[in-house]
Design an enzyme around this catalytic site. Structure first.
Site, PDB file in Angstrom:
ATOM      1  CE  LYS A  67      -4.404  -1.348   0.215  1.00  0.00           C
ATOM      2  NZ  LYS A  67      -5.469  -0.842  -0.681  1.00  0.00           N
ATOM      3  CB  SER A 318      -0.935  -8.235  -1.015  1.00  0.00           C
ATOM      4  OG  SER A 318      -1.941  -8.873  -0.250  1.00  0.00           O
TER       5      SER A 318
END
Length: 422
Positions: A67, A318
């Site tokens: 992110k 992720s």
């Protein structure tokens, strides 16, 4: 990959973000984010039938997830006036940390709204980067709505977690690294929450090598992307039910839907239990800590949901922001699914001497006594026996069966009829 053009007035993928946008994002991110490693796994290749499997370890990125790529790329393009006023964002945790880090690096005040389900580790990490954290809403959508209200009331710039061109471009830098680290790549598996990460990766792969298959992975309890693609319009869930809070979104939005629709080949779903197994095996075999959202693509690979026979497959891990206690619960569930952990109710004679017998029996059979607790007595319990709950870890179902069979009346221990888990 497919390319179907517009959808009822929605922009096309190229109107939103291009490979050139991703390359420009990479220049902005130089020296800010890590080039995360690609870890080849023979174990996962053998388990899945793939020729090779590469784990793209974004859980080793700054802030513990991908992110920070999109957040910094977005905030670096704010005007001086926008930076002075500050920004607000909504997040289940990882986007929060990305925005907070970018704010610290760019000297921009940040306010983050998170839902009540956000793990405390993510909240504390976000505050550690200097952000103000507001907990609001039972699910992410309520936090999102509250953040928009704050943006309007306080004249703050809203940094969207996924439905933004600069966010998508920043996340797409993962795809650029994949192409360089894994040139033989056939298929890439990527988690989908709101769709920002997979949109960025798919944009890059479509431009460089359209033969590479891009497959999105969602939890069964938050599976909105597949129905959206099948219906040709955005499908919104009324609620979500999954342990993978990082991808517990209720829908794609216009920009991510347009990109996913044109560039993503397929979307599959996995269960919470399958993700727990993936978390467990990542810890055991890859020696890496992943949150459930980050482990979802590996769950799809190992469960056989995606056919990858004789392919070179990238699995994007992720994120790795998970409480240690939560990680322990996930791996225990994972071991149960693998048949390597059993939680049972026993009746022991001669308390507490019987506990020594129990411990010795388990150890003699090469297993591990993980938990031993006195259980609440019920009407069916023998008054001359002490009920206990135990957790036993072994190498597999047959091993555990042998251990439990060794606990019998001959040594004053019996497995109760109301066994908790077999």
């Amino acid at each position: 990959m497919s390319s179907e053009g517009t959808n009822g007035g929605l922009p096309t993928a190229d109107d939103i973000v291009t490979a050139d946008d991703v390359r420009a994002a990479r220049e902005r991110l130089e020296g800010v984010v890590h080039r995360t490693p690609l870890d080849r796994s023979t174990t996962f290749a053998e388990r899945s039938g793939a020729t090779s499997v590469g784990l793209k370890l974004e859980n080793m990125q700054r802030t513990g997830s991908f992110k920070s790529r999109g957040a910094y790329n977005t905030m670096a393009q704010l005007s001086p006036e926008e930076r002075e006023r500050g920004v607000v964002a909504s997040s289940a945790g990882n986007h929060a940390q990305g925005v907070a880090l970018a704010g610290r690096l760019l000297e921009v005040d940040t306010t983050i709204v998170v839902p009540e389900v956000t793990p405390s580790a993510k909240i504390e990490a976000t505050r550690g980067y200097g952000a103000d954290v507001v907990v609001e809403g039972d699910i992410y959508e309520r936090s999102y709505e509250h953040a928009l209200e704050l943006a309007d009331e306080e004249n703050l710039s809203f940094v969207h977690p996924f439905n933004d061109e600069a966010i998508i471009a920043g996340q797409g830098t993962v795809g650029l690294e994949l192409l360089e680290q894994y040139p033989e790549l056939d298929t890439v598996l990527v988690s989908i929450g709101g769709g920002g990460l997979i949109s960025g990766i798919a944009t890059v792969l479509e431009a460089r090598d359209p033969d590479v298959r891009v497959v999105g992975v969602q939890p069964e309890g938050a599976s909105h992307a597949k129905p959206s693609l099948e219906r040709g319009e955005i499908h919104e869930l009324s609620d979500v039910d999954t342990v993978a809070e990082g991808i517990a979104d209720t829908r794609l939005l216009e920009k991510t839907f347009a990109v996913v629709r044109e560039h993503v080949d397929d979307v599959v779903s996995v269960s919470d239990r399958e993700m727990s197994v993936a978390v467990t095996l990542l810890a055991e075999r890859a020696k890496t800590v992943a949150e459930t959202a980050g482990a979802a693509p590996l769950a799809a690979l190992l469960s056989g949901t995606v056919d990858v026979d004789d392919e070179h497959v990238a699995v994007v891990v992720s994120g790795g922001n998970v409480n240690l206690s939560e990680h322990g619960e996930l791996t225990r569930t994972g071991r149960m699914e693998l048949g390597r952990y059993a939680e049972v109710r026993l009746a022991i004679a001669d308390w507490p001497t019987g506990v020594e017998t129990l411990t010795a029996t388990v150890e003699r059979h090469g297993a591990e006594l993980d938990v031993l607790e006195r259980a609440r007595r019920t009407a069916t319990d023998d008054p001359n026996r002490t009920p206990v709950t135990v957790g036993v870890a072994g190498s597999g179902p047959e091993h555990l069966s042998d251990v439990l069979n060794a606990l019998d009346e001959r040594n004053g221990i019996s497995v109760a009829e109301d066994t908790l888990d077999e």
